[in-house]
Design a protein around this motif. Structure first.
Motif, PDB file in Angstrom:
ATOM      1  N   LEU A  28       0.420  -1.038   0.094  1.00  0.00           N
ATOM      2  CA  LEU A  28      -0.251   0.112   0.151  1.00  0.00           C
ATOM      3  C   LEU A  28       1.105   1.601  -0.113  1.00  0.00           C
ATOM      4  O   LEU A  28       0.581   2.442  -0.811  1.00  0.00           O
ATOM      5  CB  LEU A  28      -0.710   0.197   1.572  1.00  0.00           C
ATOM      6  N   GLY A  32       0.636   0.856  -4.166  1.00  0.00           N
ATOM      7  CA  GLY A  32      -0.414   1.771  -4.314  1.00  0.00           C
ATOM      8  C   GLY A  32      -1.204   0.994  -5.146  1.00  0.00           C
ATOM      9  O   GLY A  32      -1.126   0.093  -5.761  1.00  0.00           O
ATOM     10  N   ALA A  49      -2.659  11.083   2.391  1.00  0.00           N
ATOM     11  CA  ALA A  49      -2.749  10.178   1.333  1.00  0.00           C
ATOM     12  C   ALA A  49      -1.411  10.733  -0.414  1.00  0.00           C
ATOM     13  O   ALA A  49      -2.037  11.867   0.035  1.00  0.00           O
ATOM     14  CB  ALA A  49      -3.757   9.222   0.688  1.00  0.00           C
ATOM     15  N   HIS A  59      -1.017   6.475  -2.458  1.00  0.00           N
ATOM     16  CA  HIS A  59      -0.143   4.973  -2.003  1.00  0.00           C
ATOM     17  C   HIS A  59       0.034   5.928  -0.446  1.00  0.00           C
ATOM     18  O   HIS A  59      -0.393   6.673  -0.075  1.00  0.00           O
ATOM     19  CB  HIS A  59       1.079   6.241  -1.761  1.00  0.00           C
ATOM     20  N   PHE A  60       0.097   4.907   0.415  1.00  0.00           N
ATOM     21  CA  PHE A  60      -1.282   4.691   1.749  1.00  0.00           C
ATOM     22  C   PHE A  60       0.051   3.766   3.131  1.00  0.00           C
ATOM     23  O   PHE A  60       0.462   3.232   2.982  1.00  0.00           O
ATOM     24  CB  PHE A  60      -2.515   3.745   1.783  1.00  0.00           C
ATOM     25  N   VAL A  65      -3.897   3.578   7.019  1.00  0.00           N
ATOM     26  CA  VAL A  65      -4.798   2.163   7.414  1.00  0.00           C
ATOM     27  C   VAL A  65      -5.335   2.456   8.187  1.00  0.00           C
ATOM     28  O   VAL A  65      -6.167   1.923   8.510  1.00  0.00           O
ATOM     29  CB  VAL A  65      -3.454   1.437   6.917  1.00  0.00           C
ATOM     30  N   GLU A 257      -6.068  -4.642  -2.003  1.00  0.00           N
ATOM     31  CA  GLU A 257      -7.553  -3.508  -2.085  1.00  0.00           C
ATOM     32  C   GLU A 257      -8.629  -4.135  -1.502  1.00  0.00           C
ATOM     33  O   GLU A 257      -8.862  -2.892  -1.501  1.00  0.00           O
ATOM     34  CB  GLU A 257      -7.771  -4.737  -3.598  1.00  0.00           C
ATOM     35  N   SER A 260      -7.344  -0.902   1.061  1.00  0.00           N
ATOM     36  CA  SER A 260      -7.381   0.364   0.907  1.00  0.00           C
ATOM     37  C   SER A 260      -8.992   0.989   0.831  1.00  0.00           C
ATOM     38  O   SER A 260      -8.914   2.305   0.555  1.00  0.00           O
ATOM     39  CB  SER A 260      -7.239   0.440  -1.114  1.00  0.00           C
TER      40      SER A 260
END
Length: 490
Positions: A28, A32, A49, A59-60, A65, A257, A260
């Motif tokens: 992540l 990304g 982000a 991009h996290f 998160v 997935e 995010s």
């Protein structure tokens, strides 16, 4: 309603779950995900982000998160027209769902053909009667009405023909479809404020593997998130095709997935009205011999169990997949694949199991069978009995009964037997347990014939609880408004 408890079966150790988690955070942050909604990208940018608006990549960081997960409720109640069918979705509770959006049906006569709106009505009526169907979320995709309006027609068909928990988790057409469905659900719930407090509907997204959130589905997520309504975010990876060949790699990508998607949803939510989110797992594999998408196999069963463990690690409820088969007809292959995948998902503790009753045959192409739905109901009953486990009390230990019968006697006439046999033993509706002579005398019917006869009898005799007349009229008006709007678009 029976309370089923899962979570007995575990595939991953605590250390392996942590390794998958840390690998997910790495993906992540450094790889990304593609987010095709400009609105979502702007919200993610404001949230912290790292967003590249040109490439539409986000991009996290780990803290982002973690914060999104912290804001996500750990459970929720999904409401039905009849309160006795309300579902408290939390912890290790297990519920059985219908099949998922095939475009074909194998009808009562055994003909495979395109699905129609009448089939949606008939399957809903069937599920309304089948004992082990808890929730109707997707079902058939009717081909005899324009796709632009079928979400409204199908939602009406659902709520008109069952008072169990039911909605239409159609996810492919974006903001306007989401608004239509929320408007219709508000009528069923008694107003938008009531809908927020007592949701009767859920948003539905399947991220596009690998690592992408399509515009239309993301718009639907944003609409449901802004309303504080439950959302399902379920990755549908194919091992070896849209995801790594290794099962652990699939779990990492799936996790990225889904997580995010949770960040995207919470970026749009109002403080104090955070949407509950279901961690969705729809793992499949690509058969390297034929290029087909396979759900009814050992590997998806394993990944469903592991996915439920990951969801619990994050304090989320989980949607799993079971009851599917790559068989083209209702045969032994359909039976063993459906039973094994359903039992694994249930023992693993998936809270909502799609395809549990009436799971699609050949899911990549998709066909639902009335016969299979009735047979799956028996399988779901057996799985339910397994999840109940063995009750150990003074009554069930039965020392006093054993003492009375002693050696060489029998228990058939004991009051203890008469009082407990219905609780202790599951009795199938379709499975035949007669001796061969009695079976032959009764017509020597095979299980498919018995299932077909029960389906025919239900469709002929069962009348679901009618929808309130005022509610029905208001829903019909919305359907007509949707048709007029789409007709103007041409």
């Amino acid at each position: 309603m029976m309370t089923r408890r899962g979570g007995y079966l575990k595939i991953l150790s605590k250390e392996e779950i942590y390794d998958i988690h840390m690998s997910t955070l790495d993906v992540l942050e450094h790889v990304g995900v593609l987010v095709e909604s400009e609105e979502a990208l702007k919200m993610l940018d404001e949230m912290g982000a790292v967003v590249d608006f040109r490439s539409k990549k986000a991009h996290f960081g780990p803290d982002l998160v973690k914060e999104a997960l912290r804001k996500t409720p750990s459970g929720f109640t999904l409401h039905a027209r009849n309160p006795k069918f309300n579902l408290r979705i939390e912890s290790d509770r297990v519920y059985f769902l219908d099949g998922g959006l095939p475009t074909n049906v194998i009808d009562i006569e055994g003909n495979r053909r395109p699905a129609t709106l009448k089939d949606v009505v008939d399957f809903t009526r069937l599920y309304d009667c089948l004992e082990y169907v808890d929730l109707m979320a997707l079902g058939l995709f009717p081909t005899d009405i324009p796709e632009s309006v079928h979400h409204a027609h199908v939602y009406l068909a659902r709520v008109e023909n069952t008072d169990k928990a039911a909605f239409y988790g159609y996810y492919a057409r974006g903001r306007v479809v989401a608004q239509d469905l929320i408007k219709m659900a508000s009528v069923v719930a008694g107003g938008f404020d009531e809908l927020r407090k007592n949701p009767v509907i859920m948003g539905w997204e399947n991220p596009i593997s690998p690592l992408s959130h399509g515009r239309a589905q993301t718009e639907m997520v944003l609409e449901f998130a802004k309303s504080g309504l439950p959302i399902h975010i379920g990755s549908a990876i194919q091992s070896g095709a849209t995801g790594p060949i290794s099962l652990a790699g699939v779990l990492v990508q799936q996790n990225a997935e889904v997580l995010s998607g949770i960040v995207i949803a919470q970026s749009a939510a109002e403080p104090g009205k955070r949407p509950p989110i279901v961690y969705g797992a729809v793992p499949a594999l690509a058969d390297m011999r034929y290029g087909t998408m396979v759900y009814g196999a050992a590997e998806p069963a394993l990944m469903n169990v592991a996915s439920a463990q990951l969801a619990r690690y994050y304090g989320l409820v989980c949607r799993g997949n079971g009851g599917t088969s790559e068989s083209k007809i209702v045969d032994a292959q359909a039976g063993y694949e459906s039973a094994i995948t359903l039992l694994a998902a249930a023992l693993g503790g998936a809270n909502l199991i799609m395809n549990a009753v009436g799971g699609a045959l050949e899911p990549g192409v998709g066909a639902m069978s009335f016969e299979k739905a009735v047979l799956d109901n028996d399988v779901a009953g057996m799985v339910s009995r397994i999840l109940e486990g063995i009750t150990v009390t003074d009554e069930t230990l039965a020392v006093d009964v054993i003492s009375r019968v002693g050696s060489g006697g029998h228990y058939l006439a004991q009051k203890h037997t008469l009082e407990l046999f219905k609780r202790e033993h599951f009795v199938p509706k379709i499975g035949d347990r007669k001796d061969s002579r009695s079976w032959a005398k009764a017509g020597a019917k095979d299980v498919r014939e018995a299932a077909r006869e029960r389906a025919e009898r239900i469709l002929k005799e069962h009348r679901p609880e009618p929808l309130d007349r005022t509610v029905r009229e208001e829903l019909i008006k919305i359907v007509k408004d949707v048709e007029k709007r789409e007709l103007k678009k041409g």
